[in-house]
Design an enzyme around this catalytic site. Structure first.
Site, PDB file in Angstrom:
ATOM      1  N   GLY A  47       0.840  -1.203   0.000  1.00 16.43           N
ATOM      2  CA  GLY A  47       0.000   0.000   0.000  1.00 16.43           C
ATOM      3  C   GLY A  47       0.866   1.241   0.000  1.00 16.43           C
ATOM      4  O   GLY A  47       0.447   2.314   0.434  1.00 16.43           O
ATOM      5  N   THR A  99       1.811   3.168  -2.331  1.00 16.37           N
ATOM      6  CA  THR A  99       1.373   4.298  -3.165  1.00 16.37           C
ATOM      7  C   THR A  99       0.136   4.982  -2.575  1.00 16.37           C
ATOM      8  O   THR A  99      -0.396   5.913  -3.180  1.00 16.37           O
ATOM      9  CB  THR A  99       1.061   3.827  -4.600  1.00 16.37           C
ATOM     10  OG1 THR A  99       0.136   2.730  -4.514  1.00 16.37           O
ATOM     11  CG2 THR A  99       2.306   3.389  -5.344  1.00 16.37           C
ATOM     12  N   GLY A 100      -0.321   4.513  -1.416  1.00 21.13           N
ATOM     13  CA  GLY A 100      -1.492   5.116  -0.779  1.00 21.13           C
ATOM     14  C   GLY A 100      -1.097   6.285   0.114  1.00 21.13           C
ATOM     15  O   GLY A 100       0.094   6.589   0.290  1.00 21.13           O
ATOM     16  N   LEU A 146      -1.365   6.825   3.550  1.00 19.92           N
ATOM     17  CA  LEU A 146      -0.565   6.494   4.731  1.00 19.92           C
ATOM     18  C   LEU A 146       0.702   5.741   4.323  1.00 19.92           C
ATOM     19  O   LEU A 146       1.778   5.986   4.875  1.00 19.92           O
ATOM     20  CB  LEU A 146      -1.389   5.652   5.713  1.00 19.92           C
ATOM     21  CG  LEU A 146      -0.623   5.261   6.975  1.00 19.92           C
ATOM     22  CD1 LEU A 146      -0.252   6.491   7.800  1.00 19.92           C
ATOM     23  CD2 LEU A 146      -1.416   4.268   7.819  1.00 19.92           C
ATOM     24  N   GLY A 147       0.566   4.837   3.341  1.00 21.74           N
ATOM     25  CA  GLY A 147       1.708   4.016   2.931  1.00 21.74           C
ATOM     26  C   GLY A 147       2.900   4.871   2.514  1.00 21.74           C
ATOM     27  O   GLY A 147       4.056   4.578   2.868  1.00 21.74           O
ATOM     28  N   ARG A 207       1.244  -2.563  -7.252  1.00 19.14           N
ATOM     29  CA  ARG A 207       0.454  -3.247  -8.282  1.00 19.14           C
ATOM     30  C   ARG A 207       0.888  -2.747  -9.654  1.00 19.14           C
ATOM     31  O   ARG A 207       1.212  -1.553  -9.815  1.00 19.14           O
ATOM     32  CB  ARG A 207      -1.031  -2.957  -8.084  1.00 19.14           C
ATOM     33  CG  ARG A 207      -1.546  -3.598  -6.824  1.00 19.14           C
ATOM     34  CD  ARG A 207      -3.032  -3.678  -6.821  1.00 19.14           C
ATOM     35  NE  ARG A 207      -3.675  -2.421  -6.459  1.00 19.14           N
ATOM     36  CZ  ARG A 207      -4.971  -2.332  -6.196  1.00 19.14           C
ATOM     37  NH1 ARG A 207      -5.727  -3.402  -6.270  1.00 19.14           N
ATOM     38  NH2 ARG A 207      -5.500  -1.166  -5.875  1.00 19.14           N
ATOM     39  N   LYS A 258       4.677   9.613  -7.321  1.00 22.99           N
ATOM     40  CA  LYS A 258       4.989   8.903  -6.074  1.00 22.99           C
ATOM     41  C   LYS A 258       6.017   7.808  -6.339  1.00 22.99           C
ATOM     42  O   LYS A 258       6.971   7.630  -5.576  1.00 22.99           O
ATOM     43  CB  LYS A 258       3.725   8.249  -5.496  1.00 22.99           C
ATOM     44  CG  LYS A 258       2.706   9.213  -4.945  1.00 22.99           C
ATOM     45  CD  LYS A 258       1.559   8.452  -4.291  1.00 22.99           C
ATOM     46  CE  LYS A 258       0.508   9.414  -3.769  1.00 22.99           C
ATOM     47  NZ  LYS A 258      -0.627   8.734  -3.155  1.00 22.99           N
ATOM     48  N   LYS A 278     -11.446  -5.425  10.972  1.00 21.39           N
ATOM     49  CA  LYS A 278     -10.073  -5.256  11.481  1.00 21.39           C
ATOM     50  C   LYS A 278      -9.826  -6.225  12.645  1.00 21.39           C
ATOM     51  O   LYS A 278      -8.741  -6.784  12.776  1.00 21.39           O
ATOM     52  CB  LYS A 278      -9.825  -3.798  11.885  1.00 21.39           C
ATOM     53  CG  LYS A 278      -9.791  -2.864  10.662  1.00 21.39           C
ATOM     54  CD  LYS A 278      -9.331  -1.454  10.979  1.00 21.39           C
ATOM     55  CE  LYS A 278      -9.189  -0.628   9.698  1.00 21.39           C
ATOM     56  NZ  LYS A 278      -8.672   0.716   9.867  1.00 21.39           N
ATOM     57  N   ARG A 298      -7.026  -9.356  13.218  1.00 26.51           N
ATOM     58  CA  ARG A 298      -6.232  -9.546  14.456  1.00 26.51           C
ATOM     59  C   ARG A 298      -6.280 -11.010  14.895  1.00 26.51           C
ATOM     60  O   ARG A 298      -5.266 -11.615  15.230  1.00 26.51           O
ATOM     61  CB  ARG A 298      -6.786  -8.683  15.592  1.00 26.51           C
ATOM     62  CG  ARG A 298      -6.393  -7.237  15.527  1.00 26.51           C
ATOM     63  CD  ARG A 298      -6.824  -6.521  16.804  1.00 26.51           C
ATOM     64  NE  ARG A 298      -6.356  -5.141  16.802  1.00 26.51           N
ATOM     65  CZ  ARG A 298      -6.433  -4.328  17.846  1.00 26.51           C
ATOM     66  NH1 ARG A 298      -6.987  -4.739  18.968  1.00 26.51           N
ATOM     67  NH2 ARG A 298      -5.982  -3.088  17.764  1.00 26.51           N
TER      68      ARG A 298
END
Ligand SMILES: NC(=O)c1ccc[n+]([C@@H]2O[C@H](COP(=O)([O-])OP(=O)(O)OC[C@H]3O[C@@H](n4cnc5c(N)ncnc54)[C@H](OP(=O)(O)O)[C@@H]3O)[C@@H](O)[C@H]2O)c1
Length: 307
Positions: free
Chosen positions: A12, A14-15, A17-18, A37, A49, A134, A138
């Site tokens: 992730g 390129t996102g 937060l990533g 990807r 990016k 989420k 976990r």
């Protein structure tokens, strides 16, 4: 000489937060890898990016969560995996967990969480299982015995703070402010780049192994009433308060289908129902206590940028 810092794979990258996590990883001199990807390499919105990451020395590997062979090959090159896919793709991490298990070399996995604690946030009857998904990841991590750290940060500063928790707005109010409930329930706002810096600091820290880190830096834990007061002092003007009860808010949430009601949902879960336990949790696992060297942005400093 080989680096003593863990090699980190960011999924992730390129996102939103990533990319911040990648910057923090580079700043901390971790050998940094990103799974990207194939489609991103031909997306004009992602090219800058990708160029930035390459120029910064990040090793980009083509692959995706669905591409098992390349995924396992990428994981085998590193010590730590940080996943930052979006909340809509959280369950795709079901493909990542067996790949980490099979690779057998990962000493720490950070799943894509970075919000409220999914085990403590109890609004699953109206949130389209946002937190339950989420929490499900976990349980799979724990069942497989994968070493992990969970990062809880409540809100990114770009979420709800620019509007001062006013749904439908992107800038702070100047005349009237809506207050949901009594306005005294406290939430937390953390800048994405600070979330990333705290995350990277935890990578090689034995204190955070198989634990949850809670980010609630002093100066960033505020109720809506306190936020409005800070803003009023900055603009030198009092705002008219319009109070909306919990019952009225719940009715508004139910009137709109998910995800169009997301702002109201998060306002309800954080600032009306609230996660009171978030503030009672072992303060030795609070990010700014663990890593006092991180000069994080306070809410007041962020609001100054909106003046
Ligand atoms: N606390 C808060 O206020 C808050 C706010 C927002 C997000 N978050 C959390 O932060 C985390 C990251 O969210 P975000 O908004 O930063 O995500 P984002 O900007 O939507 O980025 C998602 C990233 O995942 C990649 N990706 C998607 N599907 C993939 C797949 N199948 N295989 C490999 N990579 C894939 C995307 O790649 P492409 O470039 O190829 O699309 C992109 O790099 C989530 O857990 C989210 O819940 C928290």
């Amino acid at each position: 000489m080989a680096s003593s810092k863990s090699k980190i794979l960011i999924i992730g990258i390129t996102g939103n937060l990533g990319l911040e996590i990648a910057k923090a990883s580079i700043n901390a001199s971790h050998p940094t890898f990103g799974l990207v990807r194939a489609s991103a390499f031909s997306d004009p919105n992602k090219l800058h990016k990708i160029q930035f990451l390459l120029d910064s020395g990040v090793t980009l590997l083509k692959g995706s969560l669905q591409d098992e062979m390349n995924l396992i090959e990428a994981i085998k090159q590193v010590d730590v995996v940080i996943c930052a896919v979006s909340s809509m793709q959280v369950l795709d991490q079901k493909l990542l967990i067996p790949a980490i298990k099979q690779a057998g070399c990962i000493k720490r996995f950070f799943p894509s969480e970075f919000g409220a604690d999914p085990d403590r946030t109890q609004v699953s009857d109206i949130d389209n299982n946002f937190y339950a998904r989420k929490a499900e990841i976990r349980r799979l991590i724990e069942a497989e015995g994968i070493p992990h750290t969970y990062i809880c940060c409540n809100f990114f500063m770009t979420v709800l703070l620019p509007s001062l928790v006013q749904p439908g707005r992107i800038t702070p109010p100047t005349d009237k402010a809506i207050v949901f409930g009594d306005g005294n329930v406290k939430g937390v706002f953390v800048k994405q780049s600070d979330v990333a810096a705290f995350t990277i600091s935890a990578v090689d820290d034995p204190r955070t192994l198989n634990r949850t880190i809670y980010l609630r830096p002093p100066g960033n834990v505020l109720s809506v009433n306190e936020l409005i007061e800070i803003w009023e002092r900055k603009i030198g003007k009092n705002l008219e308060r319009i109070y909306v009860t919990e019952e009225e808010l719940l009715k508004k949430i139910q009137e709109r289908p998910y995800p169009y009601n997301w702002e109201l949902l998060f306002i309800y879960s954080a600032f009306v129902k609230g996660d009171h336990t978030y503030f009672d949790i072992d303060s030795s696992l609070e990010g700014s206590r663990l890593y006092p060297h991180i000069k994080y942005t306070t809410v007041s400093e962020y609001l100054d940028t909106l003046l």
